[in-house]
Design a protein around this motif. Sequence first.
Motif, mmCIF file in Angstrom:
data_model
loop_
_atom_site.group_PDB
_atom_site.id
_atom_site.type_symbol
_atom_site.label_atom_id
_atom_site.label_comp_id
_atom_site.label_asym_id
_atom_site.label_seq_id
_atom_site.Cartn_x
_atom_site.Cartn_y
_atom_site.Cartn_z
ATOM 1 N N UNK A 1 0.910 -1.161 -0.021
ATOM 2 C CA UNK A 1 -0.004 0.191 0.099
ATOM 3 C C UNK A 1 0.905 1.250 -0.059
ATOM 4 N N UNK A 2 0.599 2.331 -0.738
ATOM 5 C CA UNK A 2 1.336 3.564 -0.722
ATOM 6 C C UNK A 2 0.717 4.066 0.491
ATOM 7 N N UNK A 3 1.644 4.728 1.314
ATOM 8 C CA UNK A 3 1.294 5.284 2.673
ATOM 9 C C UNK A 3 1.922 6.500 2.840
ATOM 10 N N UNK A 4 2.592 7.134 1.509
ATOM 11 C CA UNK A 4 3.501 8.589 1.713
ATOM 12 C C UNK A 4 2.394 9.521 1.754
ATOM 13 N N UNK A 5 1.009 9.545 1.622
ATOM 14 C CA UNK A 5 0.141 10.395 1.980
ATOM 15 C C UNK A 5 0.392 11.598 0.551
ATOM 16 N N UNK A 6 0.806 11.304 -0.375
ATOM 17 C CA UNK A 6 1.032 12.179 -1.696
ATOM 18 C C UNK A 6 0.226 11.175 -2.897
ATOM 19 N N UNK A 7 0.388 12.008 -4.018
ATOM 20 C CA UNK A 7 -0.004 11.204 -5.273
ATOM 21 C C UNK A 7 0.944 10.535 -6.146
ATOM 22 N N UNK A 8 2.228 10.322 -5.504
ATOM 23 C CA UNK A 8 3.121 10.007 -6.160
ATOM 24 C C UNK A 8 3.443 8.528 -6.077
ATOM 25 N N UNK A 9 3.469 7.827 -7.442
ATOM 26 C CA UNK A 9 3.438 6.408 -7.446
ATOM 27 C C UNK A 9 4.824 6.097 -6.935
ATOM 28 N N UNK A 10 5.063 4.597 -6.516
ATOM 29 C CA UNK A 10 6.156 4.313 -5.820
ATOM 30 C C UNK A 10 6.429 2.914 -6.495
ATOM 31 N N UNK A 11 7.685 2.613 -6.922
ATOM 32 C CA UNK A 11 8.258 1.255 -7.460
ATOM 33 C C UNK A 11 8.881 0.548 -6.462
ATOM 34 N N UNK A 12 8.250 -0.527 -6.111
ATOM 35 C CA UNK A 12 8.996 -1.569 -5.401
ATOM 36 C C UNK A 12 9.457 -2.810 -5.939
ATOM 37 N N UNK A 13 10.939 -2.832 -5.809
ATOM 38 C CA UNK A 13 11.789 -3.738 -6.509
ATOM 39 C C UNK A 13 11.450 -5.060 -5.647
ATOM 40 N N UNK A 14 11.118 -6.318 -6.234
ATOM 41 C CA UNK A 14 11.163 -7.701 -5.737
ATOM 42 C C UNK A 14 12.105 -8.413 -6.070
#
Length: 243
Positions: A43-56
């Motif tokens: 879940x994006x929890x940054x509190x802004x509308x910026x997408x985040x890439x998570x590396x697996x």
Amino acid sequence: MESFGLNDSQTNWNGGQRITLNAGDTATCTTLRPGQIYGIFLYNSAGNDNNVDVNVVWSNSKAPVKILVPGTTANAGLASMGFVSGSDTQTISISISSGSGNGQVEAWLGSVSMPINTSGLTNNVLQANGEQYQFNKYSRYFAVPPSKWMNLTIVSKITQFISCQFREANATVFVVNETSNGLLTGQVTSIGPTASEPGAVTIIPTQIQSVSNNLQGDGSQWVWMDADSVQDSSSASISLQSL
């Protein structure tokens, strides 16, 4: 904001617990079991509308898999989910690159055995009495149905309500009130050959406010987890009835 992660950039994630990852952080689980499929809930929890890439990272010989976690200004977004099989790897790690600025995600593992550490989640038996139980964002329900037919029903008035069912080597993603556009690109990602096999991860959508699925118990454990936001889960319910 309360954090369930560690302050260090390297987190021991063997309990599959709810954690918070910031830019530059990595969490590693080394206890995946063969024959079991695992869901990575992000879940994006940054509190802004910026997408985040998570590396697996799941293999030393394969490139990391990127999972896009869409931004949300009110911590109200859906989960992005990655599925990996313990038959392909015993170890996975997730990370946010240090160049992601103020990127932040909440994460936990789901399966018939995960998370072992349920800190930050509610973990309850789903009684087979037909009663509707609240199915909120941080819910995990489990049951060991007897060898007979049962009916699972998930209800939500919200458009595109998403949850996940685990049963050893298989996962089912339920989409209630699906939109015409269906799931967002990258919202469900299968990682590795076993999780990518037909039937390993199944998506069951409905265009109505509930999904009903018959299942037959065999003495093994079943698990259901919410994959939606707090606001979208406020009126959602789950029930299990003996037929």
